[in-house]
Design a protein around this motif. Sequence first.
Motif, PDB file in Angstrom:
ATOM      1  N   ALA A   1       0.844  -1.090  -0.134  1.00  0.00           N
ATOM      2  CA  ALA A   1      -0.039  -0.084  -0.111  1.00  0.00           C
ATOM      3  C   ALA A   1       0.771   1.121  -0.055  1.00  0.00           C
ATOM      4  CB  ALA A   1      -0.763   0.005   1.184  1.00  0.00           C
ATOM      5  N   SER A   2       0.322   2.336  -0.341  1.00  0.00           N
ATOM      6  CA  SER A   2       1.187   3.278  -0.418  1.00  0.00           C
ATOM      7  C   SER A   2       1.587   4.084   0.981  1.00  0.00           C
ATOM      8  CB  SER A   2       0.320   4.762  -1.129  1.00  0.00           C
ATOM      9  OG  SER A   2      -0.767   5.133   0.011  1.00  0.00           O
ATOM     10  N   ASP A   3       2.566   4.784   1.141  1.00  0.00           N
ATOM     11  CA  ASP A   3       3.259   5.223   2.452  1.00  0.00           C
ATOM     12  C   ASP A   3       2.098   5.890   3.090  1.00  0.00           C
ATOM     13  OD1 ASP A   3       5.466   4.217   1.516  1.00  0.00           O
ATOM     14  OD2 ASP A   3       6.674   5.996   1.542  1.00  0.00           O
ATOM     15  N   GLU A   4       1.425   6.864   2.720  1.00  0.00           N
ATOM     16  CA  GLU A   4       0.249   7.473   2.993  1.00  0.00           C
ATOM     17  C   GLU A   4      -0.626   6.635   3.682  1.00  0.00           C
ATOM     18  OE1 GLU A   4      -2.995  10.869   2.000  1.00  0.00           O
ATOM     19  OE2 GLU A   4      -1.700  10.242   0.661  1.00  0.00           O
ATOM     20  N   VAL A   5      -1.187   5.739   3.061  1.00  0.00           N
ATOM     21  CA  VAL A   5      -2.136   4.736   3.515  1.00  0.00           C
ATOM     22  C   VAL A   5      -1.604   4.021   4.691  1.00  0.00           C
ATOM     23  CG1 VAL A   5      -3.516   2.791   3.237  1.00  0.00           C
ATOM     24  CG2 VAL A   5      -3.408   4.641   1.617  1.00  0.00           C
ATOM     25  N   LEU A   6      -0.581   3.568   4.714  1.00  0.00           N
ATOM     26  CA  LEU A   6       0.362   2.843   5.784  1.00  0.00           C
ATOM     27  C   LEU A   6       0.505   3.635   6.759  1.00  0.00           C
ATOM     28  CD1 LEU A   6       2.866   0.838   3.764  1.00  0.00           C
ATOM     29  CD2 LEU A   6       0.795  -0.219   4.580  1.00  0.00           C
ATOM     30  N   VAL A   7       0.704   4.639   6.911  1.00  0.00           N
ATOM     31  CA  VAL A   7       1.043   5.719   8.132  1.00  0.00           C
ATOM     32  C   VAL A   7      -0.424   5.817   8.802  1.00  0.00           C
ATOM     33  CG1 VAL A   7       1.334   7.965   8.823  1.00  0.00           C
ATOM     34  CG2 VAL A   7       3.062   6.826   7.261  1.00  0.00           C
ATOM     35  N   ARG A   8      -1.535   6.006   7.916  1.00  0.00           N
ATOM     36  CA  ARG A   8      -2.760   6.301   8.426  1.00  0.00           C
ATOM     37  C   ARG A   8      -3.365   4.899   9.106  1.00  0.00           C
ATOM     38  NH1 ARG A   8      -4.865   8.016   4.079  1.00  0.00           N
ATOM     39  NH2 ARG A   8      -6.048   6.312   3.367  1.00  0.00           N
ATOM     40  N   ARG A   9      -3.119   3.917   8.610  1.00  0.00           N
ATOM     41  CA  ARG A   9      -3.717   2.643   9.244  1.00  0.00           C
ATOM     42  C   ARG A   9      -2.724   2.433  10.406  1.00  0.00           C
ATOM     43  NH1 ARG A   9      -3.526  -1.262   3.909  1.00  0.00           N
ATOM     44  NH2 ARG A   9      -5.540  -0.401   2.759  1.00  0.00           N
ATOM     45  N   PHE A  10      -1.552   2.812  10.592  1.00  0.00           N
ATOM     46  CA  PHE A  10      -0.819   2.115  11.910  1.00  0.00           C
ATOM     47  C   PHE A  10      -1.380   3.364  12.857  1.00  0.00           C
ATOM     48  CE2 PHE A  10       2.489  -0.044   9.574  1.00  0.00           C
ATOM     49  CZ  PHE A  10       2.660  -1.277  10.309  1.00  0.00           C
ATOM     50  N   GLU A  11      -1.546   4.666  12.415  1.00  0.00           N
ATOM     51  CA  GLU A  11      -2.075   5.770  13.378  1.00  0.00           C
ATOM     52  C   GLU A  11      -3.493   5.389  13.946  1.00  0.00           C
ATOM     53  OE1 GLU A  11      -1.934   9.358  11.312  1.00  0.00           O
ATOM     54  OE2 GLU A  11       0.317   9.634  11.862  1.00  0.00           O
ATOM     55  N   SER A  12      -4.386   4.588  12.956  1.00  0.00           N
ATOM     56  CA  SER A  12      -5.437   4.326  13.265  1.00  0.00           C
ATOM     57  C   SER A  12      -5.647   3.065  14.364  1.00  0.00           C
ATOM     58  CB  SER A  12      -6.585   3.962  12.218  1.00  0.00           C
ATOM     59  OG  SER A  12      -7.863   3.727  12.440  1.00  0.00           O
ATOM     60  N   ALA A  13      -4.716   2.305  14.022  1.00  0.00           N
ATOM     61  CA  ALA A  13      -4.880   0.900  14.959  1.00  0.00           C
ATOM     62  C   ALA A  13      -3.919   1.194  16.415  1.00  0.00           C
ATOM     63  CB  ALA A  13      -4.170  -0.150  14.150  1.00  0.00           C
ATOM     64  N   ARG A  14      -3.183   2.375  16.329  1.00  0.00           N
ATOM     65  CA  ARG A  14      -2.447   2.966  17.428  1.00  0.00           C
ATOM     66  C   ARG A  14      -1.479   1.500  17.942  1.00  0.00           C
ATOM     67  NH1 ARG A  14      -6.834   6.015  21.549  1.00  0.00           N
ATOM     68  NH2 ARG A  14      -7.691   7.360  19.981  1.00  0.00           N
ATOM     69  N   ARG A  15      -0.771   1.080  16.893  1.00  0.00           N
ATOM     70  CA  ARG A  15       0.193   0.209  17.265  1.00  0.00           C
ATOM     71  C   ARG A  15       1.386   0.517  16.167  1.00  0.00           C
ATOM     72  NH1 ARG A  15      -1.824  -5.651  15.912  1.00  0.00           N
ATOM     73  NH2 ARG A  15      -0.024  -6.198  16.881  1.00  0.00           N
ATOM     74  N   PRO A  16       2.751   0.315  16.898  1.00  0.00           N
ATOM     75  CA  PRO A  16       3.865   0.596  16.107  1.00  0.00           C
ATOM     76  C   PRO A  16       4.151  -0.263  14.968  1.00  0.00           C
ATOM     77  CG  PRO A  16       4.538  -0.496  18.282  1.00  0.00           C
ATOM     78  CD  PRO A  16       2.849  -0.498  18.227  1.00  0.00           C
ATOM     79  N   HIS A  17       5.041   0.037  14.150  1.00  0.00           N
ATOM     80  CA  HIS A  17       5.440  -0.650  13.021  1.00  0.00           C
ATOM     81  C   HIS A  17       6.332  -1.658  13.487  1.00  0.00           C
ATOM     82  CE1 HIS A  17       7.668  -1.744   9.581  1.00  0.00           C
ATOM     83  NE2 HIS A  17       6.587  -1.306   8.562  1.00  0.00           N
ATOM     84  N   PRO A  18       6.543  -2.866  13.133  1.00  0.00           N
ATOM     85  CA  PRO A  18       7.368  -4.030  13.621  1.00  0.00           C
ATOM     86  C   PRO A  18       8.801  -3.394  13.815  1.00  0.00           C
ATOM     87  CG  PRO A  18       5.568  -4.937  12.096  1.00  0.00           C
ATOM     88  CD  PRO A  18       5.627  -3.666  11.926  1.00  0.00           C
TER      89      PRO A  18
END
Length: 297
Positions: free
Chosen positions: A104-121
């Motif tokens: 997915a695009s960087d923008e979408v991935l950032v938004r998904r991690f912010e929405s889930a409130r979980r850090p990237h591995p």
Amino acid sequence: MTEASLPDSKDERAMPEVLLVTGMSGAGKTAAAAALDDLGWFVVDNLPPSLLMDLISTVSKDDATRRVAVVADVRGGVFFGELRGALEEMATDGVRPIVLFLEASDEVLVRRFESARRPHPLQGRGRVVEAIDREREELSSLRVAADMVIDTSLLNVHEFAARLRTAFAGEEIGLRAVIVSFGFKYGLPVDADLVADMRFLPNPHWVAELQPQTGQDTAVSEYVLKQPGAADFLDRYSDLVGVVSEGYLREGKRFITLGIGCTGGKHRSVAMSEALAARLREQGIETLVVHRDLGRE
């Protein structure tokens, strides 16, 4: 042949079909695992790659389990680094997994991690965008070698599940195609294997009665397909896909994504995508159509 040298019937059993699901964190691997489970696949999530052959050998003893999907990604830490060696071991043993890469695009991935409130591995104490950049670099060679790439940036869960059903629902019957109509002004579909440009045809946008309609409407479709060159394109491009499909199948590639673009992804690309899909289905190629940008302003 003596009785002692008779082959063990279990050893002669065919290996199950193996699907490796990998890709960017946040791109939908959890959703893919759930969809594949619904389709009857035996799904294992976050398996250390070094255990792949052990899993396949174990599953092959069960005649009822013929399709195995394994999700492997950077969550595995140092174990994920063993994936290349595991794939080489599988090839030596005659097992050639299908590799599905999700992104997915960087923008979408950032938004998904912010929405889930979980850090990237891979985030640690850094920024999520830095972790995404690092992950893209680490996975670049795996993406290039993938049999199928799906960009989930603009797909909802139902559209994503439909893509997976088209590719992995049942017994293999040949090449399977996904046609993505799109607007060039919104960018190319990053998962397309082939891209065709419909901007050589007159734009219905400039016809007052057609402007508010889409390529799914009969009036627009007839207008587009009656333009000079449209029928020739449809004939030749469908023939080209037929030629390419034979080569893909010889090389073990069973999925193809075709991007059909116009300026805004509303009229010409939509009409031609629907017409091309009908033609490919006549050729025996199972085809799904996705109108990526339909409905955008």
